[in-house]
Design an enzyme around this catalytic site. Sequence first.
Site, PDB file in Angstrom:
ATOM      1  N   ARG A 111       0.927  -1.298   0.008  1.00 13.61           N
ATOM      2  CA  ARG A 111      -0.226  -0.173   0.178  1.00 13.61           C
ATOM      3  C   ARG A 111       1.051   0.935   0.274  1.00 13.61           C
ATOM      4  O   ARG A 111       1.801   1.399   0.630  1.00 13.61           O
ATOM      5  CB  ARG A 111      -0.789   0.195   1.125  1.00 13.61           C
ATOM      6  CG  ARG A 111      -2.196  -1.155   1.032  1.00 13.61           C
ATOM      7  CD  ARG A 111      -3.386  -0.807   2.700  1.00 13.61           C
ATOM      8  NE  ARG A 111      -3.999  -2.112   2.183  1.00 13.61           N
ATOM      9  CZ  ARG A 111      -3.806  -3.338   2.789  1.00 13.61           C
ATOM     10  NH1 ARG A 111      -2.588  -4.266   2.753  1.00 13.61           N
ATOM     11  NH2 ARG A 111      -4.947  -4.093   2.084  1.00 13.61           N
ATOM     12  N   HIS A 136      -1.081  -2.353  -4.587  1.00 12.11           N
ATOM     13  CA  HIS A 136      -0.629  -3.337  -5.581  1.00 12.11           C
ATOM     14  C   HIS A 136      -0.930  -3.041  -6.486  1.00 12.11           C
ATOM     15  O   HIS A 136      -1.482  -3.686  -7.560  1.00 12.11           O
ATOM     16  CB  HIS A 136      -1.580  -4.903  -5.345  1.00 12.11           C
ATOM     17  CG  HIS A 136      -1.417  -5.192  -4.289  1.00 12.11           C
ATOM     18  ND1 HIS A 136       0.436  -5.233  -2.949  1.00 12.11           N
ATOM     19  CD2 HIS A 136      -1.597  -6.654  -3.508  1.00 12.11           C
ATOM     20  CE1 HIS A 136      -0.492  -5.778  -2.064  1.00 12.11           C
ATOM     21  NE2 HIS A 136      -1.761  -6.451  -2.488  1.00 12.11           N
ATOM     22  N   HIS A 210       2.417 -12.757  -5.544  1.00  9.40           N
ATOM     23  CA  HIS A 210       1.373 -12.640  -4.349  1.00  9.40           C
ATOM     24  C   HIS A 210       0.876 -14.277  -4.433  1.00  9.40           C
ATOM     25  O   HIS A 210      -0.535 -14.693  -4.716  1.00  9.40           O
ATOM     26  CB  HIS A 210       0.724 -12.102  -4.545  1.00  9.40           C
ATOM     27  CG  HIS A 210      -0.490 -11.674  -3.534  1.00  9.40           C
ATOM     28  ND1 HIS A 210      -1.180 -12.467  -2.539  1.00  9.40           N
ATOM     29  CD2 HIS A 210      -0.509 -10.276  -2.848  1.00  9.40           C
ATOM     30  CE1 HIS A 210      -2.118 -11.312  -2.092  1.00  9.40           C
ATOM     31  NE2 HIS A 210      -1.665 -10.419  -2.294  1.00  9.40           N
ATOM     32  N   ASP A 282      -1.130  -9.268   9.085  1.00  6.16           N
ATOM     33  CA  ASP A 282      -1.404  -8.715   7.756  1.00  6.16           C
ATOM     34  C   ASP A 282      -0.285  -7.586   7.778  1.00  6.16           C
ATOM     35  O   ASP A 282      -0.571  -6.350   7.600  1.00  6.16           O
ATOM     36  CB  ASP A 282      -1.914  -8.175   7.041  1.00  6.16           C
ATOM     37  CG  ASP A 282      -2.782  -7.673   5.583  1.00  6.16           C
ATOM     38  OD1 ASP A 282      -1.121  -8.073   5.298  1.00  6.16           O
ATOM     39  OD2 ASP A 282      -3.955  -7.230   4.912  1.00  6.16           O
ATOM     40  N   GLU A 348       5.174 -12.540   1.058  1.00 11.76           N
ATOM     41  CA  GLU A 348       5.819 -11.616   0.287  1.00 11.76           C
ATOM     42  C   GLU A 348       6.373 -10.469   0.454  1.00 11.76           C
ATOM     43  O   GLU A 348       6.973 -10.067   1.508  1.00 11.76           O
ATOM     44  CB  GLU A 348       4.511 -10.508  -0.479  1.00 11.76           C
ATOM     45  CG  GLU A 348       3.411 -11.250  -0.469  1.00 11.76           C
ATOM     46  CD  GLU A 348       1.999 -10.313  -0.271  1.00 11.76           C
ATOM     47  OE1 GLU A 348       1.360  -9.697  -0.702  1.00 11.76           O
ATOM     48  OE2 GLU A 348       1.375 -10.148   0.580  1.00 11.76           O
TER      49      GLU A 348
END
Length: 382
Positions: A111, A136, A210, A282, A348
């Site tokens: 982000r 993304h 991803h 996350d 990631e």
Amino acid sequence: MELNRRTVIAGAAAAGIAATTLGGTAHATGGRKPVKTLFGKLADGTKVYSWSLENGGTRLKVLSWGGVVQSLEIPDRRGRYANVSAGFDNLEDYVAKTPYFGALIGRYGNRIGKGKFTLDGKDYQLSVNDGEQSLHGGAQGFDKRVWDVEPFAKGSDVGLHLYYTSVDGEMGYPGTLKTKVTYTLTRHGDWRVDYEATTDKATVVNLTSHVYFNLAGEGSGTIEDHELQIAASRYTPTDSGLIPTGELAKVAGTPFDFRRAKPIGRDIRVSHPQLVTAKGFDHNWVLDKGITARPEHVATLRDPASGRTMKIATNEPGLQFYSGNFLDGTLTGPSGRTYRQGDALCLETQHFPDSPNKPKFPSTVLRPGQTYRTTTIHTFGC
């Protein structure tokens, strides 16, 4: 418990798999030349192809749409194969529904706050597609582009070169960015991803992959019993929009401490403000090794039931661990089973989220004359 080499080879033979031992692990022998098949057509008639590769006991299927890893098959301790990547069996779902299943991400993975940044005194407004944030690469990021694909065989390795040129101003980003991503299956069965990019104008770049992993097999249920280890003493807490606050917080004494392997489900429901905000994990882990010249080991994922393991090495400074918090049962995979919260996870490798707005974070600026290069290697075992 890890089975001995003879048992693994016997299991592979029973499954009809030719096997050899490399580094103490059984692998199928021989690399297969990439095979190209039609996967589907876009609404405008553009053809999307699937490329199948096999080497060292690993099987990989890649789409020209978004550079998507459509399936990734590896054996368990008995030599039984399973696809360990979540996704779809048709192009229509990838176009209309996907939460970035298996995709290449760019220009900027993760982000950027309010979709804005300033570079060399000029303000840029990006495509906003996640509340107030740009996620993304924006609404039409690299995951929603058709890539040019070129297969190759080099020595005992096989793979694909993927190419995409992002024009100046695409999704608000400055500069024409020429991108090359190379997927390689080595003779040992490792999956290596090499990213390269050049620009004709100063810009920001943060490329990643991803893939949603479940080492028990696609559609098999929760990943909360997977064991995860991350070589990171700090992480980047976020605000309510999942944008880093700028703090590099210590993981010690928190649910974010994965320095020693532990089941993902052990702390995921602890009442910690960061877990409540993100509905699970996350977050970006600040890797202890920092930026390195060569890929170094940063994480290990293990499924105790199947014995499958995945080790990740990278030269990137960060790792985003996403525990599949927003999977909600509305998507169905190739197995015919729906994906619910926590049924797959992402690891990631990356620079940090919102780095263009955080001067103390490692820079993601790329200038003319420079070449962006980064590598991530996935090593599978059982």
